[in-house]
Scaffold this motif. Structure first.
Motif, PDB file in Angstrom:
ATOM      1  N   PHE A   1       0.807  -1.220   0.000  1.00 25.68           N
ATOM      2  CA  PHE A   1       0.000   0.000   0.000  1.00 25.68           C
ATOM      3  C   PHE A   1       0.841   1.272   0.000  1.00 25.68           C
ATOM      4  CE2 PHE A   1      -2.103   3.441   2.325  1.00 25.68           C
ATOM      5  CZ  PHE A   1      -3.199   3.647   1.499  1.00 25.68           C
ATOM      6  N   ASN A   2       1.901   1.303   0.787  1.00 26.07           N
ATOM      7  CA  ASN A   2       2.641   2.553   0.987  1.00 26.07           C
ATOM      8  C   ASN A   2       3.132   3.195  -0.309  1.00 26.07           C
ATOM      9  OD1 ASN A   2       2.096   2.266   3.664  1.00 26.07           O
ATOM     10  ND2 ASN A   2       4.215   2.279   4.343  1.00 26.07           N
TER      11      ASN A   2
ATOM     12  N   ALA B   1       4.279  13.774   6.606  1.00 23.43           N
ATOM     13  CA  ALA B   1       3.876  13.271   7.924  1.00 23.43           C
ATOM     14  C   ALA B   1       3.016  12.016   7.784  1.00 23.43           C
ATOM     15  CB  ALA B   1       3.134  14.354   8.694  1.00 23.43           C
ATOM     16  N   VAL B   2       2.108  12.021   6.813  1.00 21.58           N
ATOM     17  CA  VAL B   2       1.267  10.838   6.583  1.00 21.58           C
ATOM     18  C   VAL B   2       2.120   9.657   6.131  1.00 21.58           C
ATOM     19  CG1 VAL B   2      -0.580   9.868   5.128  1.00 21.58           C
ATOM     20  CG2 VAL B   2      -0.833  12.152   6.126  1.00 21.58           C
ATOM     21  N   ILE B   3       3.082   9.908   5.250  1.00 20.61           N
ATOM     22  CA  ILE B   3       3.970   8.834   4.787  1.00 20.61           C
ATOM     23  C   ILE B   3       4.775   8.265   5.951  1.00 20.61           C
ATOM     24  CG2 ILE B   3       6.018   8.340   3.382  1.00 20.61           C
ATOM     25  CD1 ILE B   3       4.864  10.316   1.295  1.00 20.61           C
ATOM     26  N   LEU B   4       5.284   9.130   6.819  1.00 20.03           N
ATOM     27  CA  LEU B   4       6.025   8.648   7.994  1.00 20.03           C
ATOM     28  C   LEU B   4       5.135   7.805   8.903  1.00 20.03           C
ATOM     29  CD1 LEU B   4       8.141  11.811   8.827  1.00 20.03           C
ATOM     30  CD2 LEU B   4       8.997   9.587   8.037  1.00 20.03           C
ATOM     31  N   LEU B   5       3.903   8.244   9.110  1.00 22.39           N
ATOM     32  CA  LEU B   5       2.961   7.475   9.926  1.00 22.39           C
ATOM     33  C   LEU B   5       2.684   6.111   9.287  1.00 22.39           C
ATOM     34  CD1 LEU B   5       1.020   7.316  12.344  1.00 22.39           C
ATOM     35  CD2 LEU B   5      -0.707   8.381  10.895  1.00 22.39           C
TER      36      LEU B   5
ATOM     37  N   CYS C   1       5.509   3.793   9.862  1.00 24.12           N
ATOM     38  CA  CYS C   1       5.478   3.228  11.221  1.00 24.12           C
ATOM     39  C   CYS C   1       4.489   2.061  11.297  1.00 24.12           C
ATOM     40  CB  CYS C   1       5.113   4.298  12.246  1.00 24.12           C
ATOM     41  SG  CYS C   1       6.397   5.534  12.501  1.00 24.12           S
ATOM     42  N   VAL C   2       3.334   2.246  10.683  1.00 29.58           N
ATOM     43  CA  VAL C   2       2.330   1.167  10.657  1.00 29.58           C
ATOM     44  C   VAL C   2       2.894  -0.046   9.920  1.00 29.58           C
ATOM     45  CG1 VAL C   2       0.061   0.486   9.742  1.00 29.58           C
ATOM     46  CG2 VAL C   2       0.346   2.711  10.882  1.00 29.58           C
ATOM     47  N   ARG C   3       3.525   0.197   8.769  1.00 29.12           N
ATOM     48  CA  ARG C   3       4.113  -0.906   7.996  1.00 29.12           C
ATOM     49  C   ARG C   3       5.162  -1.646   8.809  1.00 29.12           C
ATOM     50  NH1 ARG C   3       7.666   0.722   2.952  1.00 29.12           N
ATOM     51  NH2 ARG C   3       8.777   1.688   4.672  1.00 29.12           N
ATOM     52  N   SER C   4       6.039  -0.919   9.481  1.00 24.37           N
ATOM     53  CA  SER C   4       7.085  -1.554  10.281  1.00 24.37           C
ATOM     54  C   SER C   4       6.493  -2.349  11.437  1.00 24.37           C
ATOM     55  CB  SER C   4       8.066  -0.506  10.802  1.00 24.37           C
ATOM     56  OG  SER C   4       8.770   0.062   9.719  1.00 24.37           O
ATOM     57  N   HIS C   5       5.449  -1.816  12.048  1.00 24.00           N
ATOM     58  CA  HIS C   5       4.775  -2.538  13.130  1.00 24.00           C
ATOM     59  C   HIS C   5       4.156  -3.833  12.602  1.00 24.00           C
ATOM     60  CE1 HIS C   5       2.397  -3.362  16.691  1.00 24.00           C
ATOM     61  NE2 HIS C   5       1.336  -3.452  15.899  1.00 24.00           N
ATOM     62  N   CYS C   6       3.464  -3.758  11.476  1.00 20.34           N
ATOM     63  CA  CYS C   6       2.848  -4.953  10.883  1.00 20.34           C
ATOM     64  C   CYS C   6       3.905  -5.979  10.499  1.00 20.34           C
ATOM     65  CB  CYS C   6       2.008  -4.579   9.660  1.00 20.34           C
ATOM     66  SG  CYS C   6       0.539  -3.617  10.045  1.00 20.34           S
ATOM     67  N   PHE C   7       5.013  -5.504   9.946  1.00 22.20           N
ATOM     68  CA  PHE C   7       6.125  -6.376   9.570  1.00 22.20           C
ATOM     69  C   PHE C   7       6.648  -7.112  10.804  1.00 22.20           C
ATOM     70  CE2 PHE C   7      10.453  -7.484   8.616  1.00 22.20           C
ATOM     71  CZ  PHE C   7      10.544  -7.647   7.243  1.00 22.20           C
ATOM     72  N   THR C   8       6.896  -6.366  11.866  1.00 21.99           N
ATOM     73  CA  THR C   8       7.436  -6.956  13.098  1.00 21.99           C
ATOM     74  C   THR C   8       6.456  -7.938  13.726  1.00 21.99           C
ATOM     75  OG1 THR C   8       8.756  -4.976  13.479  1.00 21.99           O
ATOM     76  CG2 THR C   8       8.378  -6.413  15.376  1.00 21.99           C
ATOM     77  N   GLU C   9       5.195  -7.579  13.783  1.00 23.14           N
ATOM     78  CA  GLU C   9       4.185  -8.479  14.367  1.00 23.14           C
ATOM     79  C   GLU C   9       4.047  -9.757  13.543  1.00 23.14           C
ATOM     80  OE1 GLU C   9       2.595  -8.177  17.395  1.00 23.14           O
ATOM     81  OE2 GLU C   9       4.094  -6.584  17.563  1.00 23.14           O
ATOM     82  N   ALA C  10       4.129  -9.631  12.221  1.00 20.64           N
ATOM     83  CA  ALA C  10       4.053 -10.827  11.365  1.00 20.64           C
ATOM     84  C   ALA C  10       5.253 -11.733  11.620  1.00 20.64           C
ATOM     85  CB  ALA C  10       3.981 -10.427   9.896  1.00 20.64           C
ATOM     86  N   MET C  11       6.429 -11.150  11.789  1.00 17.65           N
ATOM     87  CA  MET C  11       7.620 -11.958  12.096  1.00 17.65           C
ATOM     88  C   MET C  11       7.477 -12.663  13.435  1.00 17.65           C
ATOM     89  SD  MET C  11      11.204 -10.170  10.983  1.00 17.65           S
ATOM     90  CE  MET C  11      11.165  -9.025  12.325  1.00 17.65           C
ATOM     91  N   LYS C  12       6.995 -11.938  14.440  1.00 26.74           N
ATOM     92  CA  LYS C  12       6.881 -12.502  15.786  1.00 26.74           C
ATOM     93  C   LYS C  12       5.867 -13.635  15.860  1.00 26.74           C
ATOM     94  CE  LYS C  12       6.255  -9.260  18.827  1.00 26.74           C
ATOM     95  NZ  LYS C  12       6.073  -8.017  19.594  1.00 26.74           N
ATOM     96  N   SER C  13       4.867 -13.615  14.966  1.00 31.31           N
ATOM     97  CA  SER C  13       3.826 -14.644  15.016  1.00 31.31           C
ATOM     98  C   SER C  13       4.215 -15.915  14.258  1.00 31.31           C
ATOM     99  CB  SER C  13       2.511 -14.090  14.447  1.00 31.31           C
ATOM    100  OG  SER C  13       2.609 -13.930  13.040  1.00 31.31           O
TER     101      SER C  13
END
Length: 187
Positions: free
Chosen positions: A30-31, A64-68, A71-83
């Motif tokens: 999406f980004n 600012a929207v792109i940076l936000l 952050c969402v993308r990085s969070h989703c990436f990390t959560e997917a790795m952790k699961s």
């Protein structure tokens, strides 16, 4: 030639049907789609510059929207790795520090790109009519085309290695593919 057996083993560690994995893939894809569509729309209509009363303010808001979204993308990436399961053979100091070094190089490319381009140069200012005086050819542009994209990809690769995550490696491939498509579209 591609080693299909190695890829099959890697996919054996990744559940591509996991909701978190799917959300990560969607956020990754999406980004660049979002910022390219919005920037081209602004270039054709100047709608955001008119709404915000200034091309600079509009560009800063998009940044600012792109940076936000990043952050969402990085969070989703990390959560997917952790699961998803780790690759036990990679869960060692050598892989961790290799990943850390790759992330450090990626971070160097991203930060130095930002410093060379400035905020409006980084966040699509040219689509808002905010042009730089000359093409940037200093480091890291002197050694690599699109260093921000490849630096970001390197950060995700390093992060995946640091977590011994086959899911992270697959998601990093999605990042690389998404950025490659964006580069073709932008070029």
């Amino acid at each position: 030639q591609v080693d299909v057996a190695a890829m099959a083993r890697l996919f054996g560690y990744v559940d591509v049907t996991d909701t978190g994995f799917i959300v990560a893939v969607l956020s990754i894809a999406f980004n660049p789609l979002f910022w390219n569509v919005v920037a081209r729309w602004e270039h054709k209509t100047r709608v955001f510059s008119r709404v915000f009363g200034s091309a600079h303010v509009a560009c800063y808001c998009l940044g600012a929207v792109i940076l936000l979204l990043n952050c969402v993308r990085s969070h989703c990436f990390t959560e997917a790795m952790k699961s998803q399961p780790k690759l036990e053979g990679w869960d060692c100091h050598w892989t961790y520090y290799s990943g850390l070094a790759i992330s450090a190089v990626g971070t160097l490319f991203v930060i130095s790109s930002f410093l060379a381009l400035g905020f409006t140069g980084t966040f699509l200012g040219d689509y808002f009519g905010i042009l730089m005086e000359a093409k940037v050819t200093s480091f890291p542009f002197s050694i690599l085309d699109n260093p921000m994209y490849w630096g970001s990809t390197a950060i995700y690769l390093g992060w995946s290695l640091m977590h011994a995550s086959p899911a992270g490696l697959l998601l990093t491939a999605v990042v690389a593919i998404s950025y490659t498509i964006a580069m073709l579209y932008e070029g």
